[in-house]
Each structure stands twice: as structure tokens, then as C-alpha cells.
Write a protein that holds these residues in place. Structure first.
Motif, PDB file in Angstrom:
ATOM      1  N   PRO A  48       4.427 -19.626   6.108  1.00  0.00           N
ATOM      2  CA  PRO A  48       4.077 -19.150   4.813  1.00  0.00           C
ATOM      3  C   PRO A  48       2.940 -18.021   5.178  1.00  0.00           C
ATOM      4  CG  PRO A  48       3.966 -21.428   5.178  1.00  0.00           C
ATOM      5  CD  PRO A  48       4.611 -20.987   6.116  1.00  0.00           C
ATOM      6  N   GLY A  49       2.298 -18.144   6.186  1.00  0.00           N
ATOM      7  CA  GLY A  49       1.216 -16.925   6.441  1.00  0.00           C
ATOM      8  C   GLY A  49       1.783 -15.722   6.979  1.00  0.00           C
ATOM      9  N   LEU A  50       3.142 -15.705   7.777  1.00  0.00           N
ATOM     10  CA  LEU A  50       3.788 -14.566   8.033  1.00  0.00           C
ATOM     11  C   LEU A  50       4.234 -13.761   6.730  1.00  0.00           C
ATOM     12  CD1 LEU A  50       4.017 -12.774  10.692  1.00  0.00           C
ATOM     13  CD2 LEU A  50       2.841 -14.980  10.812  1.00  0.00           C
ATOM     14  N   GLN A  51       4.867 -14.681   5.894  1.00  0.00           N
ATOM     15  CA  GLN A  51       5.399 -13.933   4.474  1.00  0.00           C
ATOM     16  C   GLN A  51       4.196 -13.477   3.672  1.00  0.00           C
ATOM     17  OE1 GLN A  51       6.705 -17.108   1.726  1.00  0.00           O
ATOM     18  NE2 GLN A  51       8.674 -17.407   2.886  1.00  0.00           N
ATOM     19  N   LYS A  52       2.908 -13.941   3.891  1.00  0.00           N
ATOM     20  CA  LYS A  52       2.092 -12.900   3.126  1.00  0.00           C
ATOM     21  C   LYS A  52       1.766 -11.754   3.702  1.00  0.00           C
ATOM     22  CE  LYS A  52      -0.333 -17.124   1.400  1.00  0.00           C
ATOM     23  NZ  LYS A  52      -0.953 -18.230   2.483  1.00  0.00           N
ATOM     24  N   VAL A  53       1.655 -11.839   5.067  1.00  0.00           N
ATOM     25  CA  VAL A  53       1.495 -10.502   5.874  1.00  0.00           C
ATOM     26  C   VAL A  53       2.537  -9.602   5.522  1.00  0.00           C
ATOM     27  CG1 VAL A  53       1.342  -9.496   8.231  1.00  0.00           C
ATOM     28  CG2 VAL A  53       0.269 -11.708   7.811  1.00  0.00           C
ATOM     29  N   VAL A  54       3.621  -9.962   5.545  1.00  0.00           N
ATOM     30  CA  VAL A  54       4.885  -9.084   5.241  1.00  0.00           C
ATOM     31  C   VAL A  54       4.551  -8.564   3.872  1.00  0.00           C
ATOM     32  CG1 VAL A  54       7.493  -8.622   5.219  1.00  0.00           C
ATOM     33  CG2 VAL A  54       6.285  -9.988   7.125  1.00  0.00           C
TER      34      VAL A  54
ATOM     35  N   GLY B 273       3.427   6.020   6.078  1.00  0.00           N
ATOM     36  CA  GLY B 273       1.971   5.440   6.117  1.00  0.00           C
ATOM     37  C   GLY B 273       2.090   4.522   7.423  1.00  0.00           C
ATOM     38  N   VAL B 274       0.852   3.665   7.539  1.00  0.00           N
ATOM     39  CA  VAL B 274       0.702   3.072   8.655  1.00  0.00           C
ATOM     40  C   VAL B 274      -0.029   1.433   8.520  1.00  0.00           C
ATOM     41  CG1 VAL B 274      -1.882   4.052   8.637  1.00  0.00           C
ATOM     42  CG2 VAL B 274      -0.692   2.981  10.924  1.00  0.00           C
ATOM     43  N   VAL B 275       0.401   0.574   9.462  1.00  0.00           N
ATOM     44  CA  VAL B 275       0.050  -0.608   9.103  1.00  0.00           C
ATOM     45  C   VAL B 275      -0.630  -0.935  10.407  1.00  0.00           C
ATOM     46  CG1 VAL B 275       0.720  -3.119   8.787  1.00  0.00           C
ATOM     47  CG2 VAL B 275       1.529  -1.243   7.233  1.00  0.00           C
ATOM     48  N   TYR B 276      -1.818  -1.554  10.338  1.00  0.00           N
ATOM     49  CA  TYR B 276      -2.632  -2.202  11.612  1.00  0.00           C
ATOM     50  C   TYR B 276      -2.496  -3.843  11.387  1.00  0.00           C
ATOM     51  CZ  TYR B 276      -4.494   2.331  13.224  1.00  0.00           C
ATOM     52  OH  TYR B 276      -4.613   3.576  13.675  1.00  0.00           O
ATOM     53  N   LEU B 277      -1.670  -4.494  12.324  1.00  0.00           N
ATOM     54  CA  LEU B 277      -1.857  -5.988  12.411  1.00  0.00           C
ATOM     55  C   LEU B 277      -2.789  -6.301  13.205  1.00  0.00           C
ATOM     56  CD1 LEU B 277       2.186  -6.490  12.448  1.00  0.00           C
ATOM     57  CD2 LEU B 277       0.487  -6.375  10.362  1.00  0.00           C
ATOM     58  N   ILE B 278      -3.959  -6.950  12.878  1.00  0.00           N
ATOM     59  CA  ILE B 278      -4.951  -7.244  13.911  1.00  0.00           C
ATOM     60  C   ILE B 278      -5.107  -8.565  14.062  1.00  0.00           C
ATOM     61  CG2 ILE B 278      -7.454  -6.634  13.806  1.00  0.00           C
ATOM     62  CD1 ILE B 278      -7.240  -4.798  11.583  1.00  0.00           C
ATOM     63  N   ASP B 279      -4.676  -8.972  15.365  1.00  0.00           N
ATOM     64  CA  ASP B 279      -5.064 -10.218  15.964  1.00  0.00           C
ATOM     65  C   ASP B 279      -3.853 -10.321  17.282  1.00  0.00           C
ATOM     66  OD1 ASP B 279      -6.082 -13.184  15.123  1.00  0.00           O
ATOM     67  OD2 ASP B 279      -4.336 -13.232  16.620  1.00  0.00           O
TER      68      ASP B 279
ATOM     69  N   ARG C 253      -0.768   7.149  -3.306  1.00  0.00           N
ATOM     70  CA  ARG C 253      -1.831   6.368  -3.573  1.00  0.00           C
ATOM     71  C   ARG C 253      -2.234   5.253  -2.722  1.00  0.00           C
ATOM     72  NH1 ARG C 253       0.107   3.900  -9.220  1.00  0.00           N
ATOM     73  NH2 ARG C 253      -1.947   3.296  -9.062  1.00  0.00           N
ATOM     74  N   LEU C 254      -1.145   5.031  -1.652  1.00  0.00           N
ATOM     75  CA  LEU C 254      -1.697   4.214  -0.538  1.00  0.00           C
ATOM     76  C   LEU C 254      -0.991   4.716   0.700  1.00  0.00           C
ATOM     77  CD1 LEU C 254      -3.234   1.430  -0.009  1.00  0.00           C
ATOM     78  CD2 LEU C 254      -0.869   0.289   0.000  1.00  0.00           C
ATOM     79  N   VAL C 255      -1.857   4.960   1.760  1.00  0.00           N
ATOM     80  CA  VAL C 255      -1.080   5.498   2.844  1.00  0.00           C
ATOM     81  C   VAL C 255      -1.381   4.518   4.085  1.00  0.00           C
ATOM     82  CG1 VAL C 255      -1.603   8.040   2.324  1.00  0.00           C
ATOM     83  CG2 VAL C 255      -3.388   6.719   3.701  1.00  0.00           C
ATOM     84  N   GLY C 256      -2.063   3.410   4.125  1.00  0.00           N
ATOM     85  CA  GLY C 256      -1.900   2.425   5.094  1.00  0.00           C
ATOM     86  C   GLY C 256      -2.584   1.324   4.748  1.00  0.00           C
ATOM     87  N   ALA C 257      -2.600   0.085   5.612  1.00  0.00           N
ATOM     88  CA  ALA C 257      -2.958  -1.157   5.274  1.00  0.00           C
ATOM     89  C   ALA C 257      -3.448  -1.681   6.562  1.00  0.00           C
ATOM     90  CB  ALA C 257      -1.943  -1.946   4.468  1.00  0.00           C
ATOM     91  N   PHE C 258      -4.638  -2.491   6.411  1.00  0.00           N
ATOM     92  CA  PHE C 258      -4.958  -3.127   7.811  1.00  0.00           C
ATOM     93  C   PHE C 258      -4.806  -4.872   7.286  1.00  0.00           C
ATOM     94  CE2 PHE C 258      -7.085   0.629   7.081  1.00  0.00           C
ATOM     95  CZ  PHE C 258      -7.104   1.260   8.428  1.00  0.00           C
ATOM     96  N   VAL C 259      -4.236  -5.535   8.294  1.00  0.00           N
ATOM     97  CA  VAL C 259      -4.133  -6.929   7.838  1.00  0.00           C
ATOM     98  C   VAL C 259      -4.770  -7.685   9.177  1.00  0.00           C
ATOM     99  CG1 VAL C 259      -2.626  -8.903   7.563  1.00  0.00           C
ATOM    100  CG2 VAL C 259      -1.915  -6.374   6.778  1.00  0.00           C
ATOM    101  N   ALA C 260      -6.028  -8.263   8.681  1.00  0.00           N
ATOM    102  CA  ALA C 260      -6.724  -8.718   9.712  1.00  0.00           C
ATOM    103  C   ALA C 260      -6.924 -10.402   9.639  1.00  0.00           C
ATOM    104  CB  ALA C 260      -8.299  -8.224   9.512  1.00  0.00           C
ATOM    105  N   THR C 261      -5.338 -10.760   9.584  1.00  0.00           N
ATOM    106  CA  THR C 261      -5.261 -12.396   9.591  1.00  0.00           C
ATOM    107  C   THR C 261      -3.981 -12.268   9.765  1.00  0.00           C
ATOM    108  OG1 THR C 261      -5.275 -14.113   8.362  1.00  0.00           O
ATOM    109  CG2 THR C 261      -5.418 -12.009   7.168  1.00  0.00           C
ATOM    110  N   LEU C 262      -3.744 -13.752  10.292  1.00  0.00           N
ATOM    111  CA  LEU C 262      -2.148 -14.263  10.402  1.00  0.00           C
ATOM    112  C   LEU C 262      -1.641 -14.738   8.832  1.00  0.00           C
ATOM    113  CD1 LEU C 262      -2.227 -13.466  13.208  1.00  0.00           C
ATOM    114  CD2 LEU C 262      -0.409 -15.025  13.534  1.00  0.00           C
ATOM    115  N   GLY C 263      -2.783 -14.859   8.207  1.00  0.00           N
ATOM    116  CA  GLY C 263      -2.413 -15.481   6.871  1.00  0.00           C
ATOM    117  C   GLY C 263      -2.263 -17.021   6.812  1.00  0.00           C
TER     118      GLY C 263
END
Ligand code: SF4
Length: 762
Positions: free
Chosen positions: A707-713, A727-733, A667-677
Motif C-alpha cells: 500500500p505504501g509503494l502504491q502511493k509513492v508511484v 521531469g525529475v523524481v527524488y525518492l528520499i530514503d 506546470r510540474l517539472v519534478g517531485a520529491f517523495v520523502a517517505t515510503l508511504g
């Protein structure tokens, strides 16, 4: 086995009759109450005794309490109650309850001092006029003994079934086996930490990943600790309603695995959810479920405890059968439940019911707080309050002259403050000394008005403002380095500018510290709690709090984590980052079609990248989180993630889809996180940074980074939910590549060089 019962609790049980009556009768604040008691006792002679500890027994019952005052010269025992307004309006059952308390104390005093007679006095002290109104009764020791024995006799049958329940519960819990064949990876370590916390009386901070069965692991373990460590109750607290259901399900699994265990599990819901008559008020003249509530309560209470599990639905059915209010039935049942499941509010809020009952009844409790990464923010909200000039104007419109004058003074004080701190957003350092006095006067004027009149619909605005003032005053009196003042200017509905003065809590620790001290043990758990020191400092946890970082049940083979360090998502770089991010998503989608979630720091950023993506890759299905989505819209968004589906959902980090959703398998195979939160850099956060730097020496990390990294994780944690997921996670920054940031990411993540910046097109 003895059964301790405070005088107050005994009388609550035996001497309440008639209607539930929460008609607007303003009761003094706790501080006013204490000050009133002190003033009354200071008016007495030098021989006058205060706070006399008393104790008596009746069969297994041990009745304890402290009488307010005794004058040996007059042989008079006084029960002091503070109030405002006309005593004639006091509901009869309140007076009845007060007399019952005075008579029990009277008996205990006669018994302990060998008195043959005594005079009992109910002293009502009016906070506003500072006048005392006294009612007296003369008693013989014999008549008080008879009263005491009658009350205890009435309670005894209930106490005996309670003792039998407790004996059986404790025996069954001692023998209780874990309801599954084995603990999962990490689950045992978590369960052991909870148990040790209860055994040693320490608090526990447990960072434990999703998928290990935290709910049942912690609940089972706390219940296993109940017998050897004499826990009266277990409170399972949640940040959201969905967590409550998980806890109720876990309790149901535990009870189903042990048929002889009669565990009483209670769900607490908010009043607006439980209320059967939202158009009515909580008193017998308005609501049929309040009329005669206390007369029908005993039968409803008995049926509820015999039923065992009382979730909201079961309670509603029992309450209907007995024609009592389900919300207030649940409040009563909290006293008799073994496990209570409810929102954080019930323990951590300024007027938390479970916390207050624990202190009054001297319960020994084990507390479990799920999704505890929310507690810093929730704590801040619980200890913040706003005074709105617009609400003051609404209240003023229907206020009688004397109240209007008091409100006008508050209005002038607000304007003066705004003049001293002009501009749309300002931060006064402290409230002027006379501001609190002015506010107290307005509060007293409103209280007196409410106490002396029958409030009608026209008073709704004034009542609301009155509650706002009370909340504000409570925090104004406790104002300190943990909070700041914010003065903001708004355009009102009529276009008229209005001021809002807010006490914004920054560090909830001083308020929450007593909550940890009142429990035998508190375990806070979540997938994202590190670093522990941040939680300890911000929440006011004891210095000896145990820290546990539970090993993940997932292997690094399950998740590829790719850091894209040639893209900056900083505010000035967002425009030019849109195309590369859209291309990155498209490339991954082309390489491995499936369902993806892409997270951004704001709706603007989300729209920017989504627009670019839709223009360049129109063949790919997309769905976007909207501002202020209601429950139906949120469910529709999630329904797009069907097994085997293909498409990209665009969402905001820290929003409804960044945590608490469970999209298993493909139902979910990957996420892109385009921010440090990182929280927005604004005046409040900069002030917070400065304050936290001063207090903890960690301004930037505590305000922004953690607080930002908590949201990312949390967001990345949506991808792997079971041991079968891949799955795959892209951490973009580029900042994700910094060691200080990477060390805050889960230890089990393996960073995949193949997807990193070197392979990304500019
Ligand atoms: S049913 Fe609603 S209005 Fe009636 S007593 Fe309960 S909460 Fe109040």
C-alpha cells in the motif's frame, strides 16, 4: 427475438401507480425475510409446494418467476410478504403491486397445471409477532388470463421499442470503429485484454499507466464485446466524481463518431447531489416530485431513453419537465440504459443497486472499475460499521418507554464489553453471544415504534441510530476472520465519555467475491496495481483472473529518478532529516527552476521541512497543503501550478494531491517523495499484519509495503503526463535502494546515479 422479463419486473412496470412513498416503513432485512418465508411454509402441510418455477409467453415476451407456495389440497397459491408493524399503514400502491404479482403467478400456474379456478392469497407475515394476516381472492383461469394479457399488452409496446433499440444498438456496435485514427502505445493491449475478458468470461487486472487513454480504450472495447458476447449492459465504476466525467466524455466521443448509434448512457449521482428538495422527505405528502411520481414516470422514462445520454444535468432537465424526482428517475433508468456510469458503491457495496438489479433481472454485464487501486480501502470501508454510545444516548432521549428499555439493554451490554476490555483502545476477539440478541431486540423495538407511529423531527436521532444498528447487525452476523472488533473511548461533546464499537473489515475479499461472480467480466484498471497477487487475495478475484502490465508510452529519457539513500525518513530520524531534505529541494530548484511538489508522510513532517525550507530559502515561493482543505482551497493550491511557474508545493502523500491531478507540461517539472508511504504502525495495522500473515503468508508486505509503494508511484506519476513532458523524481530514503522495494517501482523508470546519495551533502 425473445424478450425475457421476470414477473417482478413486469409488475413493477405495469402495476405501479401514484406516489413514490419511502416514508419510514422499516422493511425486514433479507435474512429476516428468508427466515419469515421459511417459517410460514413450515406451517403448511406435507403436500405444500414451495418455490414453484413458472413461465409463460406473450408474443416475444417470456415471463418467468418463482411462486412462493401452492397448497394443492386447497388449490391455493400464496404470495408471502414479510413486514413489521401495522398493515393498515401500508401504502395502497404496495398492496396493488403484490396483488398484481399474485395474479400473474396465478395465471401461470393455472396454465401449467390446467386448472380452471384457483384461490390467490397474499400472506403478510409480521416478523415481530410471527402472526400471519391473509387476504384472499377467488379467480377463474379465464379472468387471470385476461389480467395477464392486459399486463403483458401494456408492457409489449415498451418491450418492442426495447427490442428494436437492442437490435439497432447491437448492429451499430458491431460496425463501431475506434473513434481515433489509431490506438496509442499500450492502449491496444489494454483494449484487447478487456475484450478477451468479455469473450472468455474472466476478470482482468490491468496495470496501465496514465496517458494511454484508458477510459476510452476500455469503454470502447467492452462495447465492441457487447454484441458477440451478448452483454446487456456495461457498468463503468469510478472511485471519484472526476472519473465519472471522463467516462461520460469518452462515451460522448464514441457516440459522436457513430451518428447512427443510439447508445443510452446514464450517470448515477448520490441522492444528496440529485435531490431537488433537500428539506423534504421522499413521499407524496412532503415532496411534490414524489407526489404522483409513478403516474408521470412513463412519459419521463420515454423522453429519457429517447434522449440517449442522460448525465446528471440532462436528467435534471427531463425530471423538471415531467415534475418527477431526478434521483429516483435515474434509479429507474438504470434498467433501460446500455452504459451506466457511477460510483463503486453501486456495484460493490452491501446494498448495491446495480448488483441487486443484475441478479433480479439476470443481466449479463461487463464491469469496468477505474482507479482500482482504491478498491481495497473502499471495500474495507463498505464492510465496516460503528455503533456509537453517544448516538444511542441521543436516540434514547426521545424514545418511548419500550424502546428506551431496549436501548438501555444495549447500553449495558456496551458497558459490560468495555469493562471486559478496558482502556482507550481495545480489540475484543468476538462479540458476546447475547450482544447480537440484545441489539436485535433494540432494532425490533425501534422498527415496531416506527411502523406504528408517524415519525416526526424528534425521531431523527432514533432513526439514525436505527440505521447504524441495522448496518452493524448485518456485519455482526457475517463476522469472521476477515474483520476485527475495535472498542474505543471518546470524550463526548458534554465531556462525558462514550464508547464506540466498530467492526473493522480488514480483508474485503469474502464480501466482494460474489460481485465478481455476478458479472460476465470485470476489468479493474489503474496505474498502480502490482503485485497482482495482492489484489487477487485482498479483493477475492477469481483464481483465473488475467493480469496485464501495460507497457508505458513514456521513455526513460523523460524522467530522471534519483534515489537519495543517505537520508532516513523513519520517524526517529525526521528532525535531523529536515535540513538535508530542504537543501536537496533548494539545490534542484536552483539547478532547474520550475514548479515542484514535495510529498511527506504526515502534516507534522510537512510542516517541519517546509519551515526549514522557508527559513533557509525565503526567495523561493512555497505553498502548503493544509489539514481538511475544502474544494475551493484545493483548487487554489492547484492553481499555483501555472505553466512556466516557479515554486514548491508541499503536500501529504496519499492526500488530495498525491493522485488524480493532472499537471501537464511545465506546470510540474519534478517531485520529491520523502517517505515510503508505509501506513502508520499502530494496533490496527499490527493486527492486520498478523491476520494477513496467517491468511496469505505476507503480513508485512500486504499491510505496509505494497500500500505504501502504491502511493509513492501514484505521487511520482504526477510528473510525466504526456509524451512531451520531462521531469525529475527524488525518492528520499535509504530503503528505496533495496531490491525488494525497487522491484515494485515501474519497470520503465531509469534510476539516475548522478542524483543518488553519493552526491548529497549530509
Ligand atoms: S426530490 Fe429529494 S425529497 Fe423529493 S423525492 Fe427526490 S430525493 Fe426525495
Amino acid at each position: 427475438m425473445q424478450y425475457p422479463v421476470p414477473v417482478r419486473a413486469l409488475c413493477d412496470f405495469t402495476a405501479r401507480r401514484g406516489d413514490l412513498d419511502l416514508r419510514f416503513t422499516p422493511t425486514p432485512t433479507a435474512q429476516d425475510g428468508i427466515a419469515g418465508h421459511q417459517l410460514v411454509t413450515s406451517r403448511r402441510g406435507p403436500e405444500y409446494e414451495t418455490e414453484i418455477t413458472l413461465r409463460g409467453e406473450f408474443g416475444p415476451l417470456v415471463i418467468r418467476g418463482r411462486a412462493d407456495g401452492y397448497d394443492p389440497a386447497a388449490n391455493r397459491l400464496e404470495e408471502i410478504k414479510t413486514h413489521r408493524g401495522d398493515l393498515a399503514k401500508q401504502p395502497a400502491n404496495h398492496r396493488h403491486l403484490h396483488w398484481a404479482q399474485a395474479r400473474i403467478y396465478g395465471h401461470l400456474l393455472c396454465q401449467s397445471r390446467g386448472l380452471d379456478t384457483i384461490e390467490l392469497a397474499l400472506v403478510y407475515f409480521d416478523i415481530a409477532s410471527q402472526q400471519e394476516t391473509t387476504f384472499t381472492e377467488a379467480h377463474s383461469a379465464e379472468s387471470l388470463r385476461a389480467f395477464f394479457e392486459a399486463q403483458c399488452g401494456e408492457f409489449l409496446a415498451w418491450a418492442e421499442q426495447e427490442l428494436a433499440h437492442r437490435r439497432s444498438r447491437d448492429e451499430q456496435l458491431s460496425a463501431l470503429a475506434f473513434p481515433h485514427p489509431a490506438f496509442r502505445t499500450g492502449q491496444r493491449a489494454l483494449a484487447e485484454a478487456v475484450y478477451k475478458g468479455a469473450a472468455s468470461g474472466r476478470c482482468v487486472l490491468a496495470q496501465a499507466p496514465t496517458g494511454i487513454g484508458k477510459t476510452i480504450g476500455t469503454l470502447f472495447s467492452m462495447l465492441k464485446a457487447a454484441t458477440p458476447h451478448s452483454l446487456d449492459k456495461v457498468f463503468y465504476l469510478t472511485a471519484k466524481g472526476t472519473g465519472r466525467q471522463l467516462a461520460l466524455d469518452a462515451a460522448a466521443q464514441i457516440t459522436a463518431s457513430a451518428p447512427a448509434l443510439r447508445l443510452r448512457v446514464l450517470e448515477l449521482t448520490a441522492r444528496d447531489k440529485a435531490c431537488e428538495h433537500p428539506d423534504k422527505a421522499c413521499h407524496g405528502d412532503s415532496c411534490p416530485l414524489a407526489r404522483g411520481f409513478y403516474d408521470r414516470l412513463p412519459a419521463a422514462r420515454l423522453e429519457s431513453v429517447q434522449a440517449g445520454c442522460a448525465d446528471a444535468e440532462a436528467l435534471r432537465v427531463i425530471a423538471r419537465t415531467h415534475q418527477v424526482c431526478p434521483y429516483y428517475l435515474a434509479q429507474e433508468l438504470a434498467r433501460w440504459a446500455d452504459v451506466v456510469v457511477g460510483d463503486y458503491n453501486y456495484w460493490f457495496d452491501g446494498s448495491a443497486m446495480l448488483y441487486a438489479a443484475t441478479l433480479t433481472n439476470e443481466w449479463r454485464v461487463g464491469v469496468l472499475a477505474d482507479e482500482a487501486h482504491n478498491l481495497v480501502e473502499r471495500g474495507r470501508a463498505m464492510y465496516s460499521a460503528t455503533l456509537q454510545q453517544a448516538a444511542l444516548r441521543t436516540a434514547r432521549a426521545t424514545a418511548p418507554l419500550v424502546v428506551r428499555r431496549a436501548l438501555d439493554k444495549v447500553n449495558r451490554a456496551l458497558n459490560a464489553l468495555h469493562k471486559a476490555y478496558p482502556g482507550p483502545d481495545a480489540s475484543p476477539e468476538a462479540l458476546p453471544a447475547n450482544f447480537v440478541t440484545t441489539l436485535k431486540q433494540a432494532s425490533a423495538a425501534m422498527e415496531t415504534h416506527f411502523a406504528e407511529s408517524t415519525p416526526g423531527a424528534a425521531d431523527a436521532g432514533m432513526q439514525q441510530f436505527y440505521f447504524d444498528v441495522l448496518g452493524f447487525l448485518r456485519l455482526a452476523e457475517a463476522f469472521g476472520a476477515h474483520s476485527v472488533l475495535e472498542l474505543a473511548e471518546h470524550a463526548g461533546a458534554t465531556g462525558r465519555t462514550a464508547i464506540a464499537l466498530r467492526i473493522q473489515n480488514l480483508i474485503p475479499a469474502p464480501f466482494l467475491r460474489p460481485r465478481f461472480a455476478a458479472a460476465r467480466t470485470v476489468t479493474l484498471f489503474s496505474a498502480t496495481l502490482s503485485p497482482a497477487q495482492y489484489q487477487v487475495d485482498m479483493l477475492g478475484l477469481p483464481a483465473d483472473t488475467a493480469w496485464l502490465d501495460v507497457e508505458s508510452p513514456f521513455s526513460s529519457e523523460q524522467l530522471q529518478v534519483r534515489i537519495v539513500n543517505r537520508i532516513s525518513t523513519r520517524y526517529p530520524d525526521r528532525q535531523r532529516s529536515a535540513a538535508p531534505i530542504a537543501r536537496l529541494i533548494a539545490d534542484q530548484f536552483a539547478a532547474q527552476p520550475g514548479n515542484y511538489l514535495a510529498f511527506f508522510s504526515s502534516f507534522e513532517y510537512l510542516d517541519l521541512v517546509a519551515t526549514e525550507f522557508q527559513r533557509e530559502h525565503p526567495q523561493v515561493s512555497t505553498w502548503l497543503q493544509g489539514r481538511g482543505m475544502d474544494e475551493r482551497q484545493r483548487n487554489e493550491f492547484l492553481a499555483r501550478f501555472v505553466p512556466g511557474g516557479v515554486g514548491v508545493g508541499f503536500a501529504v502523500l496519499g492526500g488530495s494531491f498525491g493522485e488524480g491531478i493532472d499537471l501537464r507540461g511545465d506546470r510540474l517539472v519534478g517531485a520529491f517523495v520523502a517517505t515510503l508511504g508505509l501506513p502508520q504502525v499502530n494496533a490496527r495495522n499490527e493486527l492486520l499484519k498478523e491476520r494477513l500473515e496467517g491468511v496469505f503468508g505476507a503480513g508485512y508486505d500486504y499491510t505496509y509495503l505494497y500500500p505504501g509503494l502504491q502511493k509513492v508511484v501514484q505521487a511520482a506519476g504526477r510528473v510525466i503526463r504526456t509524451q512531451e513532458d520531462r521531469g525529475v523524481v527524488y525518492l528520499i530514503d535509504d530503503r528505496f535502494a533495496r531490491p525488494a522495494v525497487r522491484q515494485l517501482l515501474p519497470a520503465w523508470w531509469r534510476f539516475d546515479g548522478a542524483g543518488s546519495a553519493a552526491t548529497q551533502r549530509p
